[in-house]
Enzyme design. Structure first.
Site, PDB file in Angstrom:
ATOM      1  N   ARG A  29      52.814  39.648  39.511  1.00  0.00           N
ATOM      2  CA  ARG A  29      52.959  39.345  38.070  1.00  0.00           C
ATOM      3  C   ARG A  29      54.127  40.076  37.446  1.00  0.00           C
ATOM      4  NH1 ARG A  29      47.721  40.990  35.508  1.00  0.00           N
ATOM      5  NH2 ARG A  29      47.955  42.613  37.075  1.00  0.00           N
ATOM      6  N   ASN A  47      46.128  37.169  36.806  1.00  0.00           N
ATOM      7  CA  ASN A  47      45.279  37.110  37.985  1.00  0.00           C
ATOM      8  C   ASN A  47      44.068  36.239  37.689  1.00  0.00           C
ATOM      9  OD1 ASN A  47      46.873  38.840  39.504  1.00  0.00           O
ATOM     10  ND2 ASN A  47      45.698  40.652  38.991  1.00  0.00           N
TER      11      ASN A  47
END
Length: 99
Positions: A29, A47
């Site tokens: 990320r 996530n």
């Protein structure tokens, strides 16, 4: 300087990308956010409970396509097994963030 979603400069597209493999706990990320900032693409990365990472990307089509290509490999510690891409409606989201 034009904004990320300045429609006078380009036609924005938006895609939802779901990346599976070893993609959590490997800086996916954060690396995605840095790449998106370089490409001047808006959206988010988060996530998911199933171990995948969901990314939404919005911006000029060439930049979004480069980001999708980046998602197919991710950062060095990631192992990408599959990438699902779905085109969705642009929302005019400013910037890129991690959720």
């Amino acid at each position: 300087m034009p904004g990320l979603n300045d429609s006078a400069n380009f036609e924005a597209i938006r895609v939802r990308v779901v990346v599976t493999g070893r993609v959590q706990g490997v800086w996916f990320r954060d690396s995605c956010r840095e790449q998106a900032r370089r490409e001047r693409v808006a959206g988010f990365a988060r996530n998911r409970a199933d171990g995948s990472v969901e990314v939404e990307l919005e911006g000029p089509e060439p930049a979004v396509e480069r980001m999708v290509a980046w998602c197919r490999t991710g950062p060095a510690r990631a192992r990408v097994d599959a990438v699902a891409v779905e085109r969705i409606a642009p929302v005019g989201e400013p910037g890129f963030r991690i959720r």
